[in-house]
Design a protein around this motif. Structure first.
Motif, PDB file in Angstrom:
ATOM      1  N   ARG A  27      25.444  40.759  56.773  1.00 31.52           N
ATOM      2  CA  ARG A  27      26.155  39.882  57.702  1.00 31.52           C
ATOM      3  C   ARG A  27      26.803  38.739  56.929  1.00 31.52           C
ATOM      4  NH1 ARG A  27      25.426  40.117  62.992  1.00 31.52           N
ATOM      5  NH2 ARG A  27      25.372  37.847  63.284  1.00 31.52           N
ATOM      6  N   PHE A  28      28.081  38.481  57.259  1.00 32.65           N
ATOM      7  CA  PHE A  28      28.843  37.445  56.567  1.00 32.65           C
ATOM      8  C   PHE A  28      29.904  36.935  57.533  1.00 32.65           C
ATOM      9  CE2 PHE A  28      30.914  35.747  52.631  1.00 32.65           C
ATOM     10  CZ  PHE A  28      29.756  35.298  52.002  1.00 32.65           C
ATOM     11  N   HIS A  29      30.399  35.722  57.284  1.00 33.59           N
ATOM     12  CA  HIS A  29      31.421  35.185  58.182  1.00 33.59           C
ATOM     13  C   HIS A  29      32.672  36.058  58.119  1.00 33.59           C
ATOM     14  CE1 HIS A  29      34.194  32.461  60.176  1.00 33.59           C
ATOM     15  NE2 HIS A  29      33.130  31.805  60.623  1.00 33.59           N
ATOM     16  N   LYS A  30      33.203  36.385  59.288  1.00 30.26           N
ATOM     17  CA  LYS A  30      34.299  37.355  59.347  1.00 30.26           C
ATOM     18  C   LYS A  30      35.543  36.894  58.594  1.00 30.26           C
ATOM     19  CE  LYS A  30      36.109  35.831  63.877  1.00 30.26           C
ATOM     20  NZ  LYS A  30      36.357  36.260  65.282  1.00 30.26           N
ATOM     21  N   LYS A  31      35.752  35.580  58.477  1.00 29.30           N
ATOM     22  CA  LYS A  31      36.925  35.094  57.757  1.00 29.30           C
ATOM     23  C   LYS A  31      36.809  35.306  56.250  1.00 29.30           C
ATOM     24  CE  LYS A  31      38.456  31.539  61.041  1.00 29.30           C
ATOM     25  NZ  LYS A  31      38.759  30.094  61.219  1.00 29.30           N
ATOM     26  N   ALA A  32      35.608  35.608  55.782  1.00 29.13           N
ATOM     27  CA  ALA A  32      35.395  35.800  54.341  1.00 29.13           C
ATOM     28  C   ALA A  32      35.098  37.247  53.985  1.00 29.13           C
ATOM     29  CB  ALA A  32      34.261  34.900  53.853  1.00 29.13           C
ATOM     30  N   HIS A  33      35.174  38.150  54.957  1.00 28.41           N
ATOM     31  CA  HIS A  33      34.901  39.559  54.665  1.00 28.41           C
ATOM     32  C   HIS A  33      35.804  40.084  53.549  1.00 28.41           C
ATOM     33  CE1 HIS A  33      32.793  40.857  58.679  1.00 28.41           C
ATOM     34  NE2 HIS A  33      32.198  39.848  58.089  1.00 28.41           N
ATOM     35  N   ALA A  34      37.087  39.791  53.652  1.00 31.22           N
ATOM     36  CA  ALA A  34      38.047  40.376  52.714  1.00 31.22           C
ATOM     37  C   ALA A  34      37.762  39.955  51.277  1.00 31.22           C
ATOM     38  CB  ALA A  34      39.471  39.990  53.110  1.00 31.22           C
ATOM     39  N   GLN A  35      37.493  38.673  51.059  1.00 32.08           N
ATOM     40  CA  GLN A  35      37.270  38.216  49.686  1.00 32.08           C
ATOM     41  C   GLN A  35      35.914  38.665  49.154  1.00 32.08           C
ATOM     42  OE1 GLN A  35      37.523  34.287  51.740  1.00 32.08           O
ATOM     43  NE2 GLN A  35      36.690  33.504  49.814  1.00 32.08           N
ATOM     44  N   LEU A  36      34.929  38.802  50.047  1.00 31.12           N
ATOM     45  CA  LEU A  36      33.632  39.327  49.620  1.00 31.12           C
ATOM     46  C   LEU A  36      33.772  40.778  49.166  1.00 31.12           C
ATOM     47  CD1 LEU A  36      30.482  38.795  49.542  1.00 31.12           C
ATOM     48  CD2 LEU A  36      30.427  39.954  51.763  1.00 31.12           C
ATOM     49  N   LEU A  37      34.466  41.579  49.959  1.00 30.69           N
ATOM     50  CA  LEU A  37      34.672  42.982  49.607  1.00 30.69           C
ATOM     51  C   LEU A  37      35.466  43.118  48.311  1.00 30.69           C
ATOM     52  CD1 LEU A  37      35.478  44.376  53.162  1.00 30.69           C
ATOM     53  CD2 LEU A  37      33.460  44.917  51.785  1.00 30.69           C
ATOM     54  N   LYS A  38      36.481  42.279  48.151  1.00 35.70           N
ATOM     55  CA  LYS A  38      37.293  42.335  46.937  1.00 35.70           C
ATOM     56  C   LYS A  38      36.469  41.944  45.715  1.00 35.70           C
ATOM     57  CE  LYS A  38      41.004  43.248  46.778  1.00 35.70           C
ATOM     58  NZ  LYS A  38      41.643  44.566  46.507  1.00 35.70           N
ATOM     59  N   ALA A  39      35.579  40.976  45.872  1.00 30.61           N
ATOM     60  CA  ALA A  39      34.742  40.550  44.745  1.00 30.61           C
ATOM     61  C   ALA A  39      33.886  41.709  44.242  1.00 30.61           C
ATOM     62  CB  ALA A  39      33.868  39.369  45.155  1.00 30.61           C
ATOM     63  N   PHE A  40      33.219  42.399  45.156  1.00 32.08           N
ATOM     64  CA  PHE A  40      32.363  43.505  44.725  1.00 32.08           C
ATOM     65  C   PHE A  40      33.188  44.689  44.227  1.00 32.08           C
ATOM     66  CE2 PHE A  40      29.059  41.200  47.047  1.00 32.08           C
ATOM     67  CZ  PHE A  40      28.011  41.320  46.142  1.00 32.08           C
ATOM     68  N   GLU A  41      34.352  44.881  44.812  1.00 30.56           N
ATOM     69  CA  GLU A  41      35.245  45.935  44.323  1.00 30.56           C
ATOM     70  C   GLU A  41      35.650  45.659  42.877  1.00 30.56           C
ATOM     71  OE1 GLU A  41      39.885  46.826  45.140  1.00 30.56           O
ATOM     72  OE2 GLU A  41      38.607  46.927  46.925  1.00 30.56           O
ATOM     73  N   ASP A  42      35.995  44.401  42.581  1.00 26.37           N
ATOM     74  CA  ASP A  42      36.405  44.048  41.221  1.00 26.37           C
ATOM     75  C   ASP A  42      35.227  44.077  40.253  1.00 26.37           C
ATOM     76  OD1 ASP A  42      39.016  43.791  41.962  1.00 26.37           O
ATOM     77  OD2 ASP A  42      39.047  41.605  41.980  1.00 26.37           O
ATOM     78  N   ILE A  43      34.064  43.665  40.725  1.00 24.88           N
ATOM     79  CA  ILE A  43      32.869  43.725  39.877  1.00 24.88           C
ATOM     80  C   ILE A  43      32.598  45.165  39.455  1.00 24.88           C
ATOM     81  CG2 ILE A  43      30.344  43.509  39.949  1.00 24.88           C
ATOM     82  CD1 ILE A  43      30.810  40.935  41.633  1.00 24.88           C
ATOM     83  N   GLU A  44      32.744  46.091  40.397  1.00 23.38           N
ATOM     84  CA  GLU A  44      32.554  47.507  40.072  1.00 23.38           C
ATOM     85  C   GLU A  44      33.654  47.993  39.129  1.00 23.38           C
ATOM     86  OE1 GLU A  44      31.523  51.551  42.513  1.00 23.38           O
ATOM     87  OE2 GLU A  44      33.141  50.299  43.313  1.00 23.38           O
ATOM     88  N   ARG A  45      34.893  47.636  39.417  1.00 16.70           N
ATOM     89  CA  ARG A  45      36.025  48.084  38.594  1.00 16.70           C
ATOM     90  C   ARG A  45      35.896  47.599  37.154  1.00 16.70           C
ATOM     91  NH1 ARG A  45      40.546  45.347  37.448  1.00 16.70           N
ATOM     92  NH2 ARG A  45      40.164  43.812  39.095  1.00 16.70           N
ATOM     93  N   MET A  46      35.346  46.413  36.964  1.00 18.65           N
ATOM     94  CA  MET A  46      35.215  45.841  35.629  1.00 18.65           C
ATOM     95  C   MET A  46      33.957  46.313  34.900  1.00 18.65           C
ATOM     96  SD  MET A  46      36.365  41.910  36.383  1.00 18.65           S
ATOM     97  CE  MET A  46      38.047  41.490  36.837  1.00 18.65           C
ATOM     98  N   GLY A  47      33.197  47.207  35.529  1.00 20.37           N
ATOM     99  CA  GLY A  47      31.994  47.715  34.879  1.00 20.37           C
ATOM    100  C   GLY A  47      30.851  46.719  34.851  1.00 20.37           C
ATOM    101  N   LEU A  48      30.817  45.815  35.837  1.00 23.12           N
ATOM    102  CA  LEU A  48      29.804  44.758  35.857  1.00 23.12           C
ATOM    103  C   LEU A  48      28.755  44.956  36.947  1.00 23.12           C
ATOM    104  CD1 LEU A  48      32.216  41.682  35.466  1.00 23.12           C
ATOM    105  CD2 LEU A  48      30.837  42.754  33.672  1.00 23.12           C
ATOM    106  N   LEU A  49      28.841  46.059  37.677  1.00 23.51           N
ATOM    107  CA  LEU A  49      27.976  46.227  38.841  1.00 23.51           C
ATOM    108  C   LEU A  49      26.495  46.299  38.465  1.00 23.51           C
ATOM    109  CD1 LEU A  49      28.128  46.423  41.897  1.00 23.51           C
ATOM    110  CD2 LEU A  49      28.303  48.911  41.688  1.00 23.51           C
TER     111      LEU A  49
END
Length: 361
Positions: free
Chosen positions: A62-84
């Motif tokens: 659960r997270f504030h709906k206005k921050a869903h997009a940036q939260l998802l992008k953060a984890f997407e980039d963390i995975e893309r950069m091999g940092l997961l």
């Protein structure tokens, strides 16, 4: 109805009113919002990268709906950069309660977890931020503040909503140097000791900062001001270490090493964007009047001389904040009361200078 009533002017949501569970102020007490915030805006979001992370409920958090997009992008980039692989445990988002400062002190302010705008990771791995440091620059680039700024390195909180977040590109802030601090951990006044994370950023900047910042000049500046305490100077590397020690002690006086410190409510002149203090060293935009190089630095890094933009930059861009205050102290000692009135002098330590000198070598 039982409970203490509190109000808080939140930087994202404005003035909110809340009630605590108990009839006295209790550290970390549960709260209920009465006015100014709609808890229904905290909604479920599925983060695929958290599917197999311990305690993450298969990635449904659960997270504030206005921050869903940036939260998802953060984890997407963390995975893309091999940092997961650095994300080891999920330790909470939404939790309507008062803050629990790591100092153990009582706070009467609501935690950002109450608003669904904070996430904790790797809480119990014993690394003191070692595992979250590699992913922190990704979060910071997407509108989050890393809790290492206030000695809570498992914590990331939304500093600004990013409506259409873009993938992180370009160089990120370098990983903090791994250092054992000793003399530089000495207490300052009644502020305690600086967090390791703060000292690490200070050392990281000190290693890379341009020599010109520390070179002799003809002005009555910070070096002439503390000559009797830390002098005589023994070369450029020593002068560099002296500046770091001044910044260490001054940040303790000004903000207790809080990168996100805001307006000084005791200062009656702090009422406009140009006079409101910001950041660990509590500098205000009107200090740019002390030198054209200060304006040039801010314009080059921020792209604007606007007071509000200046405040945001002094909180978010730590290397800029360090360079700015160092250059300001080479121009004048009058902007900072603890320097001007020599209040920092008795807390400056020669052994801390020696430690800084070894660390920047």
């Amino acid at each position: 109805m039982a409970g203490m009533i509190g109000t808080f002017d939140h930087p994202l949501f404005g003035v909110v009113k809340f009630r605590t569970k108990h009839d006295a102020w209790v550290r970390g007490d549960s709260i209920t919002f009465i006015d100014g915030f709609d808890s229904n805006e905290i909604t479920r979001v599925h983060v695929p990268q958290l599917k197999n992370v311990k305690n993450a409920h298969g990635g449904a958090i659960r997270f504030h709906k206005k921050a869903h997009a940036q939260l998802l992008k953060a984890f997407e980039d963390i995975e893309r950069m091999g940092l997961l692989h650095h994300v080891r445990t999920f330790d909470g988002t939404e939790n309507a309660r008062l803050r629990r400062p790591t100092s153990g002190a009582l706070s009467k302010l609501p935690s950002n977890h109450s608003f669904g705008t904070a996430i904790d990771l790797n809480a119990g791995d014993g690394s003191n931020g070692g595992t979250t440091a590699p992913i922190a620059p990704v979060f910071e680039a997407l509108g989050f503040t890393w809790g290492a700024a206030f000695n809570d390195p498992m914590h990331f909180e939304v500093d600004e909503f990013v409506v259409n977040p873009r993938s992180v590109a370009g160089p990120l802030r370098a990983a903090l140097p791994k250092v054992d601090f000793h003399a530089t951990k000495q207490t300052v006044f009644n502020r305690g000791a600086p967090p390791d994370s703060f000292l690490a950023e200070l050392v990281g900047w000190g290693r890379a900062a341009p020599d010109e910042i520390f070179a002799p000049n003809q002005l009555a500046d910070i070096y002439s001001n503390v000559l009797g305490v830390l002098g005589p100077w023994q070369g450029l590397r020593h002068r560099r270490a002296v500046m770091l020690e001044v910044l260490r002690v001054l940040a303790g006086f000004e903000s207790s090493w809080d990168w996100n410190a805001g307006v000084d409510t005791t200062n009656p002149t702090s009422v406009t964007p140009d006079t409101i203090e910001a950041g660990a060293w509590q500098v205000s935009a009107n200090s740019m009047a002390f030198g054209q190089e200060l304006k040039g630095l801010v314009l080059a890094k921020v792209g604007s001389l606007d007071g509000d933009d200046f405040q945001r930059a002094m909180k978010k861009d730590h290397p800029l904040a360090m360079e700015y205050v160092a250059r300001l102290l080479r121009r004048t000692v009058n902007h900072h009361g603890p320097v001007k009135r020599h209040k920092i002098d008795s807390w400056l330590r020669r052994d801390a200078v020696a430690e800084f000198e070894a660390l920047v070598s």
